[in-house]
Write an enzyme that holds these catalytic residues in place. Structure first.
Site, PDB file in Angstrom:
ATOM      1  N   CYS A 185      37.456   4.170  -4.678  1.00 41.40           N
ATOM      2  CA  CYS A 185      37.046   4.205  -3.276  1.00 41.40           C
ATOM      3  C   CYS A 185      36.513   2.823  -2.895  1.00 41.40           C
ATOM      4  O   CYS A 185      35.508   2.366  -3.434  1.00 41.40           O
ATOM      5  CB  CYS A 185      35.958   5.251  -3.055  1.00 41.40           C
ATOM      6  SG  CYS A 185      35.310   5.208  -1.367  1.00 41.40           S
ATOM      7  N   ASP A 244      -0.725  -4.844  12.193  1.00 36.79           N
ATOM      8  CA  ASP A 244       0.726  -4.969  12.097  1.00 36.79           C
ATOM      9  C   ASP A 244       1.120  -6.438  12.263  1.00 36.79           C
ATOM     10  O   ASP A 244       1.539  -6.869  13.335  1.00 36.79           O
ATOM     11  CB  ASP A 244       1.379  -4.097  13.174  1.00 36.79           C
ATOM     12  CG  ASP A 244       2.850  -3.878  12.880  1.00 36.79           C
ATOM     13  OD1 ASP A 244       3.312  -4.293  11.802  1.00 36.79           O
ATOM     14  OD2 ASP A 244       3.539  -3.290  13.737  1.00 36.79           O
ATOM     15  N   GLU A 294      -4.398 -10.753   7.321  1.00 40.01           N
ATOM     16  CA  GLU A 294      -3.198 -10.580   8.136  1.00 40.01           C
ATOM     17  C   GLU A 294      -3.160 -11.601   9.265  1.00 40.01           C
ATOM     18  O   GLU A 294      -4.143 -11.777   9.983  1.00 40.01           O
ATOM     19  CB  GLU A 294      -3.221  -9.158   8.722  1.00 40.01           C
ATOM     20  CG  GLU A 294      -1.886  -8.625   9.120  1.00 40.01           C
ATOM     21  CD  GLU A 294      -1.124  -7.998   7.942  1.00 40.01           C
ATOM     22  OE1 GLU A 294      -1.569  -8.110   6.785  1.00 40.01           O
ATOM     23  OE2 GLU A 294      -0.068  -7.406   8.218  1.00 40.01           O
ATOM     24  N   LEU A 353       0.834  -1.203   0.000  1.00 36.46           N
ATOM     25  CA  LEU A 353       0.000   0.000   0.000  1.00 36.46           C
ATOM     26  C   LEU A 353       0.865   1.248   0.000  1.00 36.46           C
ATOM     27  O   LEU A 353       1.918   1.272   0.629  1.00 36.46           O
ATOM     28  CB  LEU A 353      -0.867   0.028   1.267  1.00 36.46           C
ATOM     29  CG  LEU A 353      -1.966  -1.027   1.376  1.00 36.46           C
ATOM     30  CD1 LEU A 353      -2.541  -1.047   2.787  1.00 36.46           C
ATOM     31  CD2 LEU A 353      -3.073  -0.749   0.370  1.00 36.46           C
ATOM     32  N   LYS A 403      -0.806   6.251   8.136  1.00 37.38           N
ATOM     33  CA  LYS A 403      -0.009   5.722   9.245  1.00 37.38           C
ATOM     34  C   LYS A 403      -0.170   6.576  10.504  1.00 37.38           C
ATOM     35  O   LYS A 403      -0.359   7.784  10.427  1.00 37.38           O
ATOM     36  CB  LYS A 403       1.487   5.682   8.856  1.00 37.38           C
ATOM     37  CG  LYS A 403       1.802   4.877   7.615  1.00 37.38           C
ATOM     38  CD  LYS A 403       1.437   3.414   7.727  1.00 37.38           C
ATOM     39  CE  LYS A 403       2.529   2.529   8.274  1.00 37.38           C
ATOM     40  NZ  LYS A 403       3.706   2.386   7.465  1.00 37.38           N
ATOM     41  N   CYS A 405      38.695   6.540   1.537  1.00 37.24           N
ATOM     42  CA  CYS A 405      39.770   6.561   0.530  1.00 37.24           C
ATOM     43  C   CYS A 405      40.507   7.898   0.514  1.00 37.24           C
ATOM     44  O   CYS A 405      41.393   8.104  -0.303  1.00 37.24           O
ATOM     45  CB  CYS A 405      39.220   6.236  -0.853  1.00 37.24           C
ATOM     46  SG  CYS A 405      38.236   7.562  -1.569  1.00 37.24           S
ATOM     47  N   LYS A 454      -5.080  -0.887  10.104  1.00 36.43           N
ATOM     48  CA  LYS A 454      -4.002  -1.577   9.411  1.00 36.43           C
ATOM     49  C   LYS A 454      -3.320  -2.456  10.447  1.00 36.43           C
ATOM     50  O   LYS A 454      -2.707  -1.958  11.393  1.00 36.43           O
ATOM     51  CB  LYS A 454      -3.014  -0.575   8.820  1.00 36.43           C
ATOM     52  CG  LYS A 454      -1.887  -1.237   8.059  1.00 36.43           C
ATOM     53  CD  LYS A 454      -1.103  -0.214   7.266  1.00 36.43           C
ATOM     54  CE  LYS A 454      -0.104  -0.874   6.340  1.00 36.43           C
ATOM     55  NZ  LYS A 454       0.962  -1.598   7.046  1.00 36.43           N
ATOM     56  N   GLU A 477     -10.483   1.042   7.858  1.00 35.58           N
ATOM     57  CA  GLU A 477     -10.316  -0.065   8.803  1.00 35.58           C
ATOM     58  C   GLU A 477      -8.895  -0.057   9.335  1.00 35.58           C
ATOM     59  O   GLU A 477      -8.001   0.519   8.705  1.00 35.58           O
ATOM     60  CB  GLU A 477     -10.578  -1.390   8.082  1.00 35.58           C
ATOM     61  CG  GLU A 477      -9.466  -1.752   7.115  1.00 35.58           C
ATOM     62  CD  GLU A 477      -9.882  -2.685   5.993  1.00 35.58           C
ATOM     63  OE1 GLU A 477     -10.794  -2.324   5.232  1.00 35.58           O
ATOM     64  OE2 GLU A 477      -9.276  -3.759   5.893  1.00 35.58           O
ATOM     65  N   CYS A 487      31.948  11.489  -2.041  1.00 31.00           N
ATOM     66  CA  CYS A 487      33.334  11.129  -2.290  1.00 31.00           C
ATOM     67  C   CYS A 487      33.565  11.138  -3.794  1.00 31.00           C
ATOM     68  O   CYS A 487      32.750  10.629  -4.560  1.00 31.00           O
ATOM     69  CB  CYS A 487      33.568   9.732  -1.717  1.00 31.00           C
ATOM     70  SG  CYS A 487      35.001   8.902  -2.390  1.00 31.00           S
ATOM     71  N   CYS A 506      36.914  11.844   2.045  1.00 28.92           N
ATOM     72  CA  CYS A 506      36.236  10.568   2.270  1.00 28.92           C
ATOM     73  C   CYS A 506      36.967   9.798   3.364  1.00 28.92           C
ATOM     74  O   CYS A 506      38.183   9.593   3.262  1.00 28.92           O
ATOM     75  CB  CYS A 506      36.228   9.773   0.972  1.00 28.92           C
ATOM     76  SG  CYS A 506      35.688   8.070   1.191  1.00 28.92           S
ATOM     77  N   TYR A 546      -9.221  -9.300   4.937  1.00 32.49           N
ATOM     78  CA  TYR A 546      -9.561  -7.948   4.492  1.00 32.49           C
ATOM     79  C   TYR A 546      -9.472  -7.759   2.978  1.00 32.49           C
ATOM     80  O   TYR A 546      -9.690  -6.659   2.480  1.00 32.49           O
ATOM     81  CB  TYR A 546      -8.703  -6.904   5.196  1.00 32.49           C
ATOM     82  CG  TYR A 546      -7.208  -7.143   5.104  1.00 32.49           C
ATOM     83  CD1 TYR A 546      -6.550  -7.112   3.890  1.00 32.49           C
ATOM     84  CD2 TYR A 546      -6.460  -7.397   6.257  1.00 32.49           C
ATOM     85  CE1 TYR A 546      -5.191  -7.343   3.806  1.00 32.49           C
ATOM     86  CE2 TYR A 546      -5.101  -7.625   6.188  1.00 32.49           C
ATOM     87  CZ  TYR A 546      -4.473  -7.598   4.956  1.00 32.49           C
ATOM     88  OH  TYR A 546      -3.138  -7.837   4.876  1.00 32.49           O
TER      89      TYR A 546
HETATM   90  S1  IVH Z   1      -5.221  -4.153   1.913  1.00 34.77           S
HETATM   91  C1  IVH Z   1      -4.176  -4.466  -2.563  1.00 34.77           C
HETATM   92  N1  IVH Z   1      -5.934  -3.931   4.420  1.00 34.77           N
HETATM   93  O1  IVH Z   1      -0.366  -3.807   4.935  1.00 34.77           O
HETATM   94  C2  IVH Z   1      -4.158  -4.044  -1.129  1.00 34.77           C
HETATM   95  N2  IVH Z   1      -3.652  -4.420   3.959  1.00 34.77           N
HETATM   96  O2  IVH Z   1       1.524  -2.024   3.661  1.00 34.77           O
HETATM   97  C3  IVH Z   1      -4.026  -5.168  -0.201  1.00 34.77           C
HETATM   98  N3  IVH Z   1      -2.288  -4.737   5.949  1.00 34.77           N
HETATM   99  O3  IVH Z   1       0.787  -6.075   2.533  1.00 34.77           O
HETATM  100  C4  IVH Z   1      -3.780  -4.768   1.185  1.00 34.77           C
HETATM  101  N4  IVH Z   1      -3.881  -4.410   7.430  1.00 34.77           N
HETATM  102  O4  IVH Z   1      -0.002  -7.011   4.797  1.00 34.77           O
HETATM  103  C5  IVH Z   1      -4.919  -4.154   3.573  1.00 34.77           C
HETATM  104  N5  IVH Z   1      -6.710  -3.757   6.589  1.00 34.77           N
HETATM  105  C6  IVH Z   1      -5.721  -3.972   5.741  1.00 34.77           C
HETATM  106  C7  IVH Z   1      -4.419  -4.269   6.196  1.00 34.77           C
HETATM  107  C8  IVH Z   1      -3.413  -4.473   5.259  1.00 34.77           C
HETATM  108  C9  IVH Z   1      -2.608  -4.704   7.259  1.00 34.77           C
HETATM  109  C10 IVH Z   1      -0.941  -4.990   5.437  1.00 34.77           C
HETATM  110  C11 IVH Z   1      -0.831  -5.984   4.319  1.00 34.77           C
HETATM  111  C12 IVH Z   1      -0.136  -5.271   3.196  1.00 34.77           C
HETATM  112  C13 IVH Z   1       0.539  -4.163   3.933  1.00 34.77           C
HETATM  113  C14 IVH Z   1       0.811  -2.995   3.009  1.00 34.77           C
END
Ligand code: IVH
Length: 708
Positions: free
Chosen positions: A453, A130, A184, A93, A324, A432, A128, A126, A447, A429, A236
């Site tokens: 180098c 981790d 995920e 993404l 983010k 070198c 994201k 929604e 450099c 540098c 998702y």
């Molecule tokens: S959608 C084509 N939805 O974030 C788009 N990704 O930085 C498919 N991830 O590789 C991804 N939560 O592993 C989507 N609610 C969410 C997510 C999500 C985590 C991860 C996913 C992706 C990564 C991209």
């Protein structure tokens, strides 16, 4: 095995034959176990064969084979999974870091689709998660395969492990014949704490954070271990489908929920950018109490027909973005500033820190960007941090956002030691001793040593063999340092890797006699090098380490030209930064002027060009595939759009044509195959008529590409 002779009764001849038989049996058992997840012999039988092999080798040491099973350590996790080709690429993404970026995102979508400011355009929002993404393939409702993302094109087959995760159904009722569910894998905070406590008690390794724990647990060769780890899964997204799930993102998620998947309860439908940002803040406020790690909010266009029109850039969808959360922060003492020399000669200051935990990860190094940054200036001579400079001994603020390198954000001058002195950035540098100069307009001091180098040369080589470049097994950063300094092997530039064997036949023995090497590992390396003589165009271009040419840009260039020879011709012809070849390079969506200049300059520079040509002579460059062009009526054709388009925007028309394998050019020439002219077309249409080039109107074009 019951009928094998006892080792004590073997003659030399029968021992040799027996060692050959065992090597073959064990190699086959290894593949079955590690890459096919289908062992045909039990672990006990395997151990017996291995023991017998060792005993024979002990009695007849001179008969030990070059490929002896006793030299083969068990495949490490990662080497042990078979590869899976994703039927539909797994994308990542794009990122938004603030409200403004989100506004830009929705505006750019409206512009691309030609929607006015007031036209309805809904998004889902929604968390994201981790964790790590996983693609689950169901055939006729049965789970048949689970694969990690890998590089997006190829993932690792972790089917046996995925089956142990209770959130993942093994059977689906009334599902399409082919259904790939993506989502995920993650671990909750509570489960993570318990797992680490258990690991510590058992004297086993503990994990830095839940994400690492989830990844380590999913990528276990022994699925019994995965089963004992409390992994969870949120669905998702989806990959290949034999029938659509719904008309909207929300509807599709609802369907996945009906099939029995966990979907995130904080998924909301937002009608305006304002709603999206509100929902983002709502999720952010709950972040600490969710019980699992999230690192932002993902927005997706709700209407799937619009998603399809928007499509993808090289690795990210145009219809989604990750907003983010702000980075995590911590304060610590700056112990030293070191200067590292990169592959383009850039002198980069690195902060050596008193170790500190930032968002669950211990940080002891951070980037200080460049000399202006240390001095408290920006690139234009203005001030940053109110002009406060950074000195060794200072109390500094470190921040980390996602996987990126930690950075120094701020300095607390009230805690500055009395003896702290202003940092003087070197103008030679450190590697070198060549002069390091800063060109006007460049934020970075470089450099001037070029390939004399050693730091530049070795960094270039390390980049060349890195995972996303040539990825030669057994040839990593450590080996590059050793081969570079070795008077016999003398690997100074990339081509030297491929001529190791032909420059001197004795090199194999010389390497085999080095400490830490043997006949087997040297032989393996030779084979691994040969294996990479066949290399995809995009990888080769990225591996060259040309400034500004990252992985995505290299792939864009490769896909545009297809054949290396065609690219080479064009880039050479563009050396004056003008003319049709130069215009064509700039017309590639995603290639800006800075990249194009760097690329053309690298090929125009005599020594660099000679080194590239010598390298290419050792390789077979695989042409780049143009996506989805099977049966495309416009694959390989050069198309020009002119006049007003009424059913799509120019950007959409261009992206679609390119996805079908066409080249889109801005000007009409003899090389143009097709002109698509909307109302108001002027000189281009005239020129096309003069040259006898086929001309279509917008409907004719849509009809031709089957989109009418
Ligand atoms: S959608 C084509 N939805 O974030 C788009 N990704 O930085 C498919 N991830 O590789 C991804 N939560 O592993 C989507 N609610 C969410 C997510 C999500 C985590 C991860 C996913 C992706 C990564 C991209």
């Amino acid at each position: 095995m019951g009928d094998s002779l006892p080792v004590s009764e073997l003659t030399e001849d029968s021992a040799r034959a027996e060692l050959a038989r065992l090597a073959e049996l064990l190699a086959r058992a290894n593949t079955q176990y590690h890459t096919q997840d289908a062992p045909e012999i039990s672990d006990a039988e395997y151990d017996d064969l291995k023991r017998r092999n060792t005993e024979i080798e002990k009695r007849f040491p001179h008969l030990k084979r070059a490929d002896s099973p006793s030299d083969q350590v068990g495949a490490k996790p990662g080497d042990g999974f078979s590869k899976v080709t994703h039927a539909v690429r797994m994308m990542s993404l794009g990122n938004a870091f603030d409200d403004e970026d989100v506004g830009d995102f929705t505006r750019s979508i409206r512009k691309y689709l030609g929607l006015g400011d007031d036209a309805p355009l809904a998004f889902t929002a929604e968390p994201k998660i981790d964790g790590l993404s996983l693609s689950l393939r169901y055939k006729d409702g049965h789970l048949v395969q689970a694969a990690t993302r890998g590089d997006g094109e190829f993932g690792e087959n972790v089917t046996a492990n995925a089956r142990t995760i209770s959130d993942i159904p093994h059977r689906l009722e009334n599902a399409p014949a082919v259904l790939e569910v993506r989502g995920e894998v993650y671990m909750s905070h509570a489960d993570f704490d318990q797992l680490n406590a258990r690991q510590a008690e058992a004297g086993e390794k503990t994990f830095a954070n839940p994400r690492n724990a989830a990844a380590g647990s999913l990528r276990q060769l022994d699925s019994a271990i995965t089963r004992a780890r409390p992994l969870r899964f949120f669905a998702y997204a989806w990959g290949e489908l034999s029938a659509p799930l719904a008309e909207t993102q929300m509807g599709a998620i609802e369907r996945l929920k009906q099939y029995g998947f966990s979907t995130n309860p904080l998924t909301a439908l937002c009608e305006t950018t304002h709603h999206m940002l509100d929902h983002y803040r709502g999720i952010e406020a709950q972040r600490a109490t969710l019980g699992y790690d999230i690192d932002g909010v993902v927005y997706k266009v709700n209407d799937l027909a619009l998603q399809a029109r928007l499509g993808f850039r090289s690795t990210t969808p145009r219809w989604a973005i990750a907003h983010k959360f702000p980075a995590e922060l911590a304060w610590t003492r700056l112990e030293a500033i070191d200067i590292q020399v990169g592959r383009t000669g850039a002198l980069s200051p690195v902060a050596r820190l008193h170790p500190v935990t930032v968002g669950g990860v211990v940080v002891s190094n951070a980037t200080l960007h460049n000399e202006d940054y240390i001095a408290g200036r920006d690139a234009k001579g203005g001030t940053i941090r109110d002009g406060k400079d950074i000195r060794v001994g200072d109390w500094v603020q470190v921040y980390r956002a996602g996987d990126v390198i930690p950075k120094i954000a701020d300095v607390d001058i009230s805690k500055r030691p009395d003896d702290a002195v202003e940092f003087t950035f070197p103008n030679t540098c450190p590697e070198c001793q060549s002069q390091a100069i800063r060109e006007e307009g460049d934020a970075v001091r470089r450099c001037t040593g070029g390939i004399i180098c050693p730091a530049q040369a070795t960094e270039k080589l390390k980049h060349f063999v890195s995972r996303k470049a040539f990825d030669i097994e057994g040839l990593g950063a450590k080996q590059i340092e050793m081969f570079y300094d070795d008077p016999d092997l003398s690997v100074k530039t990339p081509v030297d890797i491929f001529t190791l064997q032909t420059r001197d036949a004795a090199n194999l023995n010389k390497l085999a006699n080095r400490k830490g090497w043997g006949a087997q590992s040297a032989g393996n390396l030779w084979a691994a090098i040969d294996e990479k003589r066949l290399i995809p165009f995009g990888r080769l271009l990225f591996a060259l380490g040309i400034r500004h040419m990252g992985e995505a840009a290299s792939n864009l260039v490769a896909t545009h030209y297809g054949e290396w020879s065609e690219f080479e011709r064009a880039v050479t012809a563009a050396s004056g930064f003008e003319g049709p070849e130069w215009d064509e390079l700039l017309s590639i969506d995603g290639i800006g002027e800075v990249m194009a200049r760097a690329l053309v300059s690298a090929f125009a520079q005599e020594a660099e060009r000679a080194s590239i040509d010598a390298l290419v002579a050792q390789l077979e460059v695989q042409p780049a595939k143009r996506p989805d062009t099977d049966g495309s009526p416009v694959a390989g054709k050069t198309v020009v759009f002119t006049g007003t388009l009424e059913k799509m925007t120019r950007a959409e028309a261009k992206a679609r044509a390119e996805a079908l394998g066409a080249k889109v050019s801005g000007s009409v020439s003899k090389k143009t195959d097709l002109l698509v002219a909307g109302p108001g077309a002027g000189s281009k249409a005239k020129k096309a008529a003069e040259l006898g080039i086929e001309t279509l109107d917008e409907d004719g074009w849509l009809h031709l590409i089957g989109a009418a």
